[in-house]
Design an enzyme around this catalytic site. Structure first.
Site, mmCIF file in Angstrom:
data_model
loop_
_atom_site.group_PDB
_atom_site.id
_atom_site.type_symbol
_atom_site.label_atom_id
_atom_site.label_comp_id
_atom_site.label_asym_id
_atom_site.label_seq_id
_atom_site.Cartn_x
_atom_site.Cartn_y
_atom_site.Cartn_z
ATOM 1 C CG HIS A 96 -2.034 0.988 1.091
ATOM 2 N ND1 HIS A 96 -1.832 2.334 1.279
ATOM 3 C CD2 HIS A 96 -3.339 0.842 0.757
ATOM 4 C CE1 HIS A 96 -2.981 2.976 1.078
ATOM 5 N NE2 HIS A 96 -3.909 2.090 0.757
ATOM 6 C CD GLU A 168 -5.575 1.660 -2.947
ATOM 7 O OE1 GLU A 168 -6.757 1.644 -2.602
ATOM 8 O OE2 GLU A 168 -4.641 1.772 -2.141
HETATM 9 P P1 13P Z 1 -9.910 5.986 0.530
HETATM 10 O O1 13P Z 1 -11.089 5.188 0.042
HETATM 11 O O2 13P Z 1 -10.097 6.515 1.915
HETATM 12 O O3 13P Z 1 -9.492 7.032 -0.450
HETATM 13 O O4 13P Z 1 -8.688 4.973 0.650
HETATM 14 C C1 13P Z 1 -8.348 4.200 -0.437
HETATM 15 C C2 13P Z 1 -7.323 3.242 -0.026
HETATM 16 O O5 13P Z 1 -6.193 3.618 0.253
HETATM 17 C C3 13P Z 1 -7.700 1.828 0.090
HETATM 18 O O6 13P Z 1 -6.600 1.018 0.274
#
Ligand code: 13P
Length: 254
Positions: A96, A168
């Site tokens: 992440h 992401e």
């Molecule tokens: P948000 O949905 O709070 O933007 O976070 C996304 C995320 O990092 C999921 O791993």
């Protein structure tokens, strides 16, 4: 594997008792989860056994937010993938961007974690994505291609392996301002990722073992825009997954 997947990443946003409360609210959903949707909850390590207990009579799966690249040894503070699997995890978020930024996690580390996850039958949810500066100078595709090659290069996939690749974009995470990647861009990125995967695996393996999802400020209103795209298997949700009402609406809207 079900068609769609919704993964809740609770990060460190919920403390222990709050995690139990939100898990209990989600457990009530039972019959209301669309049949083609796989739901995965990723609580903090300390909350994991409690959440697993609350969800044990449901179809809802449990994931860890990380793991270590060895099974045991002198690694102070780390958590073994063997324990995670034994505590009922079937998924693990790996790489992440918050770990890359705050803990200097590298693609080499992510590679090792993906390998050990697969060995322990934990499906890795591999997070990749560019930051705002990289995006602004037109480096998005380059960043994604490099990350994927460094993470997956040399990893063979077998029948039954389950890999999730989560796009992401860092600029869209926890934006709190409704900033997210447009579905058309996510669709384009899914094609870039597919091109990289084609160099690494044969088409059958990609089809049977790898799913592509999006994460970044997904909420109950925007979910459908992503889940209705043909090559997007689902979403990784942070903030919206920590609020039971919002998350339950989000699942129903998927
Ligand atoms: P948000 O949905 O709070 O933007 O976070 C996304 C995320 O990092 C999921 O791993």
């Amino acid at each position: 594997m079900k068609n769609k997947i919704i993964i809740a990443n609770w990060k460190m946003s919920l403390l222990y008792q709050e995690s139990m409360d939100v898990a209990s609210a989600i457990a009530q959903l039972k019959g209301n989860i669309p049949p083609d949707v796989e739901l995965v909850i990723c609580p903090s390590y300390v909350s994991l056994p409690g959440v697993a207990e609350i969800l044990k009579n449901t179809d809802i799966k449990i994931g860890a937010q990380d793991l270590f690249w060895e099974e045991r040894g002198a690694y102070t503070g780390e958590v073994s993938p063997v324990d995670l699997a034994n505590f009922g995890c079937s998924y693990a978020i790996i790489g992440h961007s918050e770990r890359r930024m705050n803990l200097a996690e590298t693609n080499v580390m992510v590679h090792g974690k993906v390998k050990i996850a697969l060995k322990n039958k934990l499906a890795p949810i591999i997070c990749i994505g560019e930051n705002w500066d990289e995006r602004h100078v037109g480096q998005r595709d380059y960043v994604l291609i490099r990350e994927l090659n460094e993470i997956l290069g040399g990893i063979q996939l077998q029948d039954g392996d389950n890999v999730v690749i989560a796009y992401e974009p860092i600029w869209a995470i926890s934006s709190g301002k409704g900033i997210f990647a447009e579905p058309q861009e996510v669709k384009y990125v899914s094609e870039v990722i597919r091109q990289v995967l084609i160099d690494l695996y044969d088409a059958h393996r990609i089809e049977s073992s790898i799913r592509f999802i999006y994460g970044g400020s997904v909420n109950k209103l925007s979910i459908k825009k992503y889940t209705e795209l043909p090559h997007i298997a689902g979403v990784l949700v942070g903030n919206a997954s920590t609020k039971p009402e919002e998350f339950i609406s989000l699942i129903k809207n998927a």
